[in-house]
Design a protein around this motif. Structure first.
Motif, PDB file in Angstrom:
ATOM      1  N   MET A  22       0.475  -1.556   0.056  1.00  0.00           N
ATOM      2  CA  MET A  22       0.223   0.266   0.172  1.00  0.00           C
ATOM      3  C   MET A  22       1.131   1.572   0.066  1.00  0.00           C
ATOM      4  SD  MET A  22      -3.525  -0.934   2.715  1.00  0.00           S
ATOM      5  CE  MET A  22      -4.291   1.172   2.363  1.00  0.00           C
ATOM      6  N   ASP A  23       0.554   1.902  -0.587  1.00  0.00           N
ATOM      7  CA  ASP A  23       1.074   3.575  -0.817  1.00  0.00           C
ATOM      8  C   ASP A  23       0.659   4.362  -0.473  1.00  0.00           C
ATOM      9  OD1 ASP A  23       3.330   5.977  -1.411  1.00  0.00           O
ATOM     10  OD2 ASP A  23       3.001   5.019  -3.481  1.00  0.00           O
ATOM     11  N   PHE A  24       1.026   4.848   1.299  1.00  0.00           N
ATOM     12  CA  PHE A  24      -0.122   5.857   1.691  1.00  0.00           C
ATOM     13  C   PHE A  24       0.331   7.232   0.959  1.00  0.00           C
ATOM     14  CE2 PHE A  24      -0.398   3.230   5.628  1.00  0.00           C
ATOM     15  CZ  PHE A  24      -1.706   3.379   5.572  1.00  0.00           C
ATOM     16  N   GLU A  25       1.692   7.801   0.462  1.00  0.00           N
ATOM     17  CA  GLU A  25       2.009   8.528  -0.209  1.00  0.00           C
ATOM     18  C   GLU A  25       0.808   9.144  -1.118  1.00  0.00           C
ATOM     19  OE1 GLU A  25       5.505  10.295  -1.684  1.00  0.00           O
ATOM     20  OE2 GLU A  25       6.105  10.054  -0.301  1.00  0.00           O
ATOM     21  N   VAL A  26       0.087   7.626  -1.679  1.00  0.00           N
ATOM     22  CA  VAL A  26      -0.662   8.121  -2.802  1.00  0.00           C
ATOM     23  C   VAL A  26      -2.415   8.521  -2.394  1.00  0.00           C
ATOM     24  CG1 VAL A  26      -1.718   7.034  -4.895  1.00  0.00           C
ATOM     25  CG2 VAL A  26       0.250   6.477  -4.528  1.00  0.00           C
ATOM     26  N   ILE A  27      -2.076   7.797  -1.120  1.00  0.00           N
ATOM     27  CA  ILE A  27      -3.821   7.372  -0.840  1.00  0.00           C
ATOM     28  C   ILE A  27      -3.782   9.484  -0.490  1.00  0.00           C
ATOM     29  CG2 ILE A  27      -5.265   7.446   1.347  1.00  0.00           C
ATOM     30  CD1 ILE A  27      -3.794   4.447   0.565  1.00  0.00           C
ATOM     31  N   VAL A  28      -2.747   9.470   0.325  1.00  0.00           N
ATOM     32  CA  VAL A  28      -2.616  11.236   1.040  1.00  0.00           C
ATOM     33  C   VAL A  28      -3.029  12.274   0.041  1.00  0.00           C
ATOM     34  CG1 VAL A  28      -1.738  12.818   2.742  1.00  0.00           C
ATOM     35  CG2 VAL A  28      -1.779  10.525   3.340  1.00  0.00           C
ATOM     36  N   SER A  29      -2.209  11.757  -1.369  1.00  0.00           N
ATOM     37  CA  SER A  29      -1.956  12.611  -2.162  1.00  0.00           C
ATOM     38  C   SER A  29      -3.956  12.689  -2.868  1.00  0.00           C
ATOM     39  CB  SER A  29      -0.509  12.135  -3.608  1.00  0.00           C
ATOM     40  OG  SER A  29      -1.012  12.678  -4.607  1.00  0.00           O
ATOM     41  N   ASP A  30      -4.235  11.534  -3.476  1.00  0.00           N
ATOM     42  CA  ASP A  30      -5.399  11.565  -4.165  1.00  0.00           C
ATOM     43  C   ASP A  30      -6.151  12.440  -3.634  1.00  0.00           C
ATOM     44  OD1 ASP A  30      -4.509  10.384  -5.640  1.00  0.00           O
ATOM     45  OD2 ASP A  30      -5.228   8.416  -5.854  1.00  0.00           O
ATOM     46  N   ALA A  31      -6.347  12.110  -1.678  1.00  0.00           N
ATOM     47  CA  ALA A  31      -6.960  12.200  -0.523  1.00  0.00           C
ATOM     48  C   ALA A  31      -6.982  13.993  -0.911  1.00  0.00           C
ATOM     49  CB  ALA A  31      -7.531  11.856   0.589  1.00  0.00           C
ATOM     50  N   LEU A  32      -6.044  15.040  -0.576  1.00  0.00           N
ATOM     51  CA  LEU A  32      -5.472  16.277  -0.345  1.00  0.00           C
ATOM     52  C   LEU A  32      -5.947  17.200  -1.702  1.00  0.00           C
ATOM     53  CD1 LEU A  32      -2.109  16.464   1.154  1.00  0.00           C
ATOM     54  CD2 LEU A  32      -4.537  17.451   2.105  1.00  0.00           C
ATOM     55  N   ARG A  33      -5.513  16.128  -2.841  1.00  0.00           N
ATOM     56  CA  ARG A  33      -5.793  17.032  -4.053  1.00  0.00           C
ATOM     57  C   ARG A  33      -7.674  17.044  -4.501  1.00  0.00           C
ATOM     58  NH1 ARG A  33      -3.680  16.756  -9.581  1.00  0.00           N
ATOM     59  NH2 ARG A  33      -5.618  16.446 -10.761  1.00  0.00           N
ATOM     60  N   SER A  34      -8.598  15.980  -4.162  1.00  0.00           N
ATOM     61  CA  SER A  34      -9.435  16.403  -4.013  1.00  0.00           C
ATOM     62  C   SER A  34     -10.061  17.171  -3.303  1.00  0.00           C
ATOM     63  CB  SER A  34     -10.272  14.798  -4.174  1.00  0.00           C
ATOM     64  OG  SER A  34     -11.983  14.950  -3.679  1.00  0.00           O
ATOM     65  N   GLY A  35      -9.592  16.756  -1.876  1.00  0.00           N
ATOM     66  CA  GLY A  35     -10.121  17.945  -0.545  1.00  0.00           C
ATOM     67  C   GLY A  35      -9.872  19.568  -1.122  1.00  0.00           C
ATOM     68  N   ILE A  36      -8.619  19.675  -1.785  1.00  0.00           N
ATOM     69  CA  ILE A  36      -8.811  20.806  -2.127  1.00  0.00           C
ATOM     70  C   ILE A  36      -9.461  21.817  -3.878  1.00  0.00           C
ATOM     71  CG2 ILE A  36      -7.565  21.335  -0.448  1.00  0.00           C
ATOM     72  CD1 ILE A  36      -4.973  21.180  -2.419  1.00  0.00           C
ATOM     73  N   GLY A  37      -9.895  20.592  -4.739  1.00  0.00           N
ATOM     74  CA  GLY A  37      -9.237  20.772  -5.679  1.00  0.00           C
ATOM     75  C   GLY A  37     -11.169  21.909  -6.284  1.00  0.00           C
ATOM     76  N   PRO A  38     -11.320  21.323  -7.246  1.00  0.00           N
ATOM     77  CA  PRO A  38     -12.520  22.447  -8.076  1.00  0.00           C
ATOM     78  C   PRO A  38     -13.893  21.506  -7.319  1.00  0.00           C
ATOM     79  CG  PRO A  38     -10.953  22.044  -9.673  1.00  0.00           C
ATOM     80  CD  PRO A  38     -10.655  20.855  -8.552  1.00  0.00           C
ATOM     81  N   ILE A  39     -13.582  20.683  -7.031  1.00  0.00           N
ATOM     82  CA  ILE A  39     -15.568  20.087  -7.034  1.00  0.00           C
ATOM     83  C   ILE A  39     -15.562  20.137  -5.894  1.00  0.00           C
ATOM     84  CG2 ILE A  39     -14.357  17.304  -6.356  1.00  0.00           C
ATOM     85  CD1 ILE A  39     -17.579  18.274  -8.844  1.00  0.00           C
ATOM     86  N   ALA A  40     -14.299  20.378  -4.715  1.00  0.00           N
ATOM     87  CA  ALA A  40     -14.964  20.334  -3.264  1.00  0.00           C
ATOM     88  C   ALA A  40     -15.089  22.425  -2.850  1.00  0.00           C
ATOM     89  CB  ALA A  40     -12.955  20.823  -2.701  1.00  0.00           C
ATOM     90  N   ALA A  41     -14.488  23.369  -4.370  1.00  0.00           N
ATOM     91  CA  ALA A  41     -14.823  24.108  -4.150  1.00  0.00           C
ATOM     92  C   ALA A  41     -16.570  24.994  -5.002  1.00  0.00           C
ATOM     93  CB  ALA A  41     -13.779  25.250  -5.040  1.00  0.00           C
ATOM     94  N   VAL A  42     -16.842  23.623  -5.864  1.00  0.00           N
ATOM     95  CA  VAL A  42     -17.954  23.733  -5.822  1.00  0.00           C
ATOM     96  C   VAL A  42     -18.816  23.296  -5.442  1.00  0.00           C
ATOM     97  CG1 VAL A  42     -20.080  22.713  -7.865  1.00  0.00           C
ATOM     98  CG2 VAL A  42     -17.488  23.145  -8.312  1.00  0.00           C
ATOM     99  N   TYR A  43     -18.739  22.543  -4.682  1.00  0.00           N
ATOM    100  CA  TYR A  43     -19.585  21.366  -3.429  1.00  0.00           C
ATOM    101  C   TYR A  43     -19.556  22.693  -1.930  1.00  0.00           C
ATOM    102  CZ  TYR A  43     -21.391  17.699  -5.378  1.00  0.00           C
ATOM    103  OH  TYR A  43     -21.653  16.400  -6.309  1.00  0.00           O
ATOM    104  N   ALA A  44     -18.802  22.933  -1.776  1.00  0.00           N
ATOM    105  CA  ALA A  44     -18.610  24.134  -0.906  1.00  0.00           C
ATOM    106  C   ALA A  44     -19.391  25.873  -1.159  1.00  0.00           C
ATOM    107  CB  ALA A  44     -17.146  24.880  -0.318  1.00  0.00           C
ATOM    108  N   LEU A  45     -19.271  26.556  -2.637  1.00  0.00           N
ATOM    109  CA  LEU A  45     -20.575  27.062  -2.529  1.00  0.00           C
ATOM    110  C   LEU A  45     -22.017  26.961  -2.687  1.00  0.00           C
ATOM    111  CD1 LEU A  45     -18.617  28.631  -5.990  1.00  0.00           C
ATOM    112  CD2 LEU A  45     -19.037  29.734  -3.999  1.00  0.00           C
ATOM    113  N   ALA A  46     -22.173  25.264  -3.500  1.00  0.00           N
ATOM    114  CA  ALA A  46     -23.672  24.990  -3.507  1.00  0.00           C
ATOM    115  C   ALA A  46     -24.025  25.247  -1.804  1.00  0.00           C
ATOM    116  CB  ALA A  46     -23.647  24.022  -4.065  1.00  0.00           C
ATOM    117  N   ALA A  47     -23.045  24.450  -1.270  1.00  0.00           N
ATOM    118  CA  ALA A  47     -24.095  23.887   0.536  1.00  0.00           C
ATOM    119  C   ALA A  47     -23.940  25.512   1.333  1.00  0.00           C
ATOM    120  CB  ALA A  47     -22.339  22.962   0.715  1.00  0.00           C
ATOM    121  N   MET A  48     -23.073  26.163   0.528  1.00  0.00           N
ATOM    122  CA  MET A  48     -22.491  28.037   1.146  1.00  0.00           C
ATOM    123  C   MET A  48     -24.460  28.773   0.955  1.00  0.00           C
ATOM    124  SD  MET A  48     -19.579  29.409   0.547  1.00  0.00           S
ATOM    125  CE  MET A  48     -18.843  30.599   2.200  1.00  0.00           C
ATOM    126  N   GLY A  49     -25.215  28.419  -0.839  1.00  0.00           N
ATOM    127  CA  GLY A  49     -25.954  28.548  -0.465  1.00  0.00           C
ATOM    128  C   GLY A  49     -27.509  28.151   0.080  1.00  0.00           C
TER     129      GLY A  49
END
Lengths: 312, 330
Positions: free
Chosen positions: B1-28
């Motif tokens: 198991m490569d933890f670096e890949v897991i954390v990298s994937d998760a971080l990418r997603s957590g600060i990625g564009p889709i998180a911003a989209v959902y944050a905005l929609a949820a703010m409304g």
């Protein structure tokens, strides 16, 4: 002649003011009588729920600058009448006006803005607002309540400070300093009653409609609430309150209107009400076989009002 | 198991564009649900009309992109009015019923063959955000810190997305801490009391619905811009429920609640996804128990479980105030 001249009716502390009672001197104690300077005038107001006619008031006037009690047994239509006048319920027919402006069919928020503010029998505090916020909310004409100015703080900052100052004054007056910044939802029942009364005042009303302000409140707080009401009246506010306990009414009110089965059955200064046969009928049920019963106010009459006065 | 890949994937997603989209929609949604007490179960509908307002203007009618953005915002206002006029005078649950139905009706309507000449039907519309990418000032290349990196295109979307989150967040913070916000919170707590104090409750609810809906539309547009494509089936009702999930996770009625919630939601979701796949590959989890193709479903089950635990042990969300939350249960 003032009600204070009648021994044992008014509890001395709360007191019926001679000035307020004087405004009604010479008014004939009969249902629907005209007042010298009426603030609220109701005409032929009816409201029925299905087959039950809850309210059928031909004419009622509330004198400016007095405390008027609206009493009557449960189900007499007092609260329904309050709801109609305050815009929370629709009347089937009738007209009513406040301070010369027609009020018929006005929505509740417009009624409040006209200067007629009500409270509720079951207190309605805004649970997740602090006590101070509850009060500040009620202030009238706030610029920051409009969407666009709201994001421009300098436009309303000064007014907000002034609103806060007024709220603090009322908090002090109603002895809520200890809970000023607590969520209103954490207050005790009595504190909620005080908060609701204070909040109504924050709106700078001309007249307040208090729906059973003393319901479920301990005797000490009842006295305190009564004293607040008398003070407000002395400051020029017109107070109308619903109550079904006659004892409470006697000490504080300048005028009493009695409802039964949706109708206005009697009106008059408090000391005359207990003796009114229509009132006795309303409270104890019709029984005219003994002429003497009409004169006896019975267990709900002025005798108990004296007992409350003695507690002081 | 490569933890670096897991954390990298998760971080990418957590600060990625889709998180911003959902944050905005949820703010409304937070303005609706957290501050005004409006049960809007059709926030995805606002995202849809925003995204399609943009795409249809540009692709179908050949308009400029800025015109499309205005079109998307206007559609959200119209939708809010259509939903609000009949339901906001009624009890709160009617809005919930109406919005959930409206969201789904809109999706079916936009994908119908009848609407295909305009909306592209099931195929949707593509390539309408070229103007946006032409504005990208970031030179080509890859940019990254530690385990995460984005290319210039993603970084541009990301910057604009989180920039919008910041602007909208600041605006909402100003609003809810103003007298307007006080009235709106009063409406949430007790409509009748607010009315008895001279507040036009209906108008405030309408303003809140429109404003939160417009924020949802902005989120929808950002999502559409990010993939340069709209298709009706990305706007299914589950989106609204994810929004509620991350709102509750972060804390409803808190300005940063949806932001924290969205970052965490996407981080966790991707973390679980990546970790499960790695665990299956490495043989820690028998592929007879969970196969790689089932990971997508299992991660949602685990997120659901997390949410249940959260509701039990921290119902106010990460940023909420438990005492305040309990007071709402009248």
């Amino acid at each position: 002649m003032s009600a204070e001249d009648v021994p044992g009716v008014a509890s001395p502390d709360v007191g019926v003011s001679a000035e307020a009672a004087g405004r009604l001197a010479g008014t004939v104690p009969e249902p629907g009588v005209r007042k010298p300077d009426p603030l609220l005038v109701l005409d032929r107001v009816t409201r029925s729920f299905g087959g039950l006619t809850a309210v059928r008031v031909d004419h009622l006037e509330v004198q400016r600058g007095t405390i008027t009690a609206l009493i009557g047994p449960n189900g007499a239509g007092k609260t329904t009448l309050f709801n109609i006048v305050s815009g929370f319920d629709r009347a089937d027919s009738g007209r009513w006006s406040f301070a010369g402006h027609p009020l018929t069919g006005r929505p509740a928020h417009r009624v409040a803005r006209q200067g007629l503010v009500r409270t509720f029998q079951l207190t309605r505090v805004l649970a997740r607002l602090t006590v101070r916020e509850n009060l500040m909310l009620a202030a009238d004409g706030q610029h920051g309540e409009r969407l666009l100015p709201a994001v421009m703080r300098p436009l309303w900052r000064g007014q907000e400070r002034e609103t806060g100052r007024r709220a603090d004054e009322l908090i002090e007056r109603f002895r809520l300093q200890g809970v000023r910044d607590d969520f209103a939802g954490t207050l005790s029942g009595g504190q909620r009653k005080l908060l609701e009364m204070a909040r109504a005042l924050m709106a700078r009303p001309i007249m307040v409609l208090l729906d059973e302000p003393m319901a479920g409140v301990n005797p000490v707080l009842t006295q305190s609430l009564l004293r607040h009401m008398a003070e407000l009246r002395d400051e020029g506010l017109t107070v109308c309150f619903v109550e079904h306990d006659m004892d409470v009414v006697m000490g504080v009110s300048d005028w009493v209107a009695v409802m039964a089965d949706g109708r206005l059955v009697a009106e008059g200064p408090p000391h005359t009400i207990g003796q009114n046969p229509a009132v006795v009928d309303a409270y104890l049920g019709k029984r005219h076989d003994e002429p003497g019963t009409a004169g006896d106010p019975g267990p709900t009459g002025s005798g108990d009002a004296r007992a409350i006065g003695d507690e002081e | 198991m490569d933890f670096e890949v897991i954390v990298s994937d998760a971080l990418r997603s957590g600060i990625g564009p889709i998180a911003a989209v959902y944050a905005l929609a949820a703010m409304g949604l937070n303005l609706h649900f957290g501050y005004t007490g409006l049960l809007n179960f059709g926030q995805v509908g606002f995202m849809l009309v925003g995204a399609y307002g943009l795409a249809v203007t540009v692709v179908t009618y050949g308009g400029a992109m800025w015109l499309g953005v205005l079109g998307g915002l206007a559609c959200a206002v119209v939708l809010a009015l259509l939903l609000g006029v009949p339901t906001l005078r009624l009890r709160a649950d009617y809005l919930a019923i109406t919005t959930i139905a409206a969201g789904e009706t809109l999706r079916l309507f936009y994908r119908s063959s009848w609407a295909e000449p305009v909306t592209g039907g099931v195929y949707g519309l593509q390539r309408f955000a070229n103007d946006f990418y032409d504005l990208n000032p970031i030179p080509r290349g890859s940019y990254g810190v530690w385990l995460v990196s984005f290319d210039a295109r993603d970084l541009w979307v990301l910057t604009v997305g989180w920039g919008l989150v910041a602007v909208v967040g600041a605006l909402l913070a100003l609003l809810v801490h103003s007298p307007w916000g006080r009235v709106v919170r009063a409406v949430r707590d007790d409509e009748t009391a607010a009315r008895s104090l001279g507040k036009n409750v209906y108008a405030y609810k309408m303003q809140s619905l429109v404003l939160g809906g417009v924020i949802g539309a902005v989120a929808g547009m950002l999502q559409a811009i990010q993939v340069q494509s709209v298709s009706p089936d990305t706007f299914d009702p589950a989106v609204t429920f994810f929004l509620y999930t991350l709102l509750v996770l972060g804390g409803a009625g808190r300005i940063l609640g949806p932001v924290v919630g969205s970052i965490l939601f996407w981080f966790l979701l991707t973390f679980l996804d990546s970790a499960l796949r790695q665990a299956i590959e490495a043989g820690y989890v028998s592929s007879e128990l969970i196969s790689t193709s089932e990971v997508g479903a299992v991660r949602f089950a685990l997120v659901g479980l997390t949410l249940i635990l959260l509701i039990v042990f921290r119902p106010q969300g990460l940023l909420g105030n438990r005492k305040e939350m309990m007071l709402s249960e009248r």
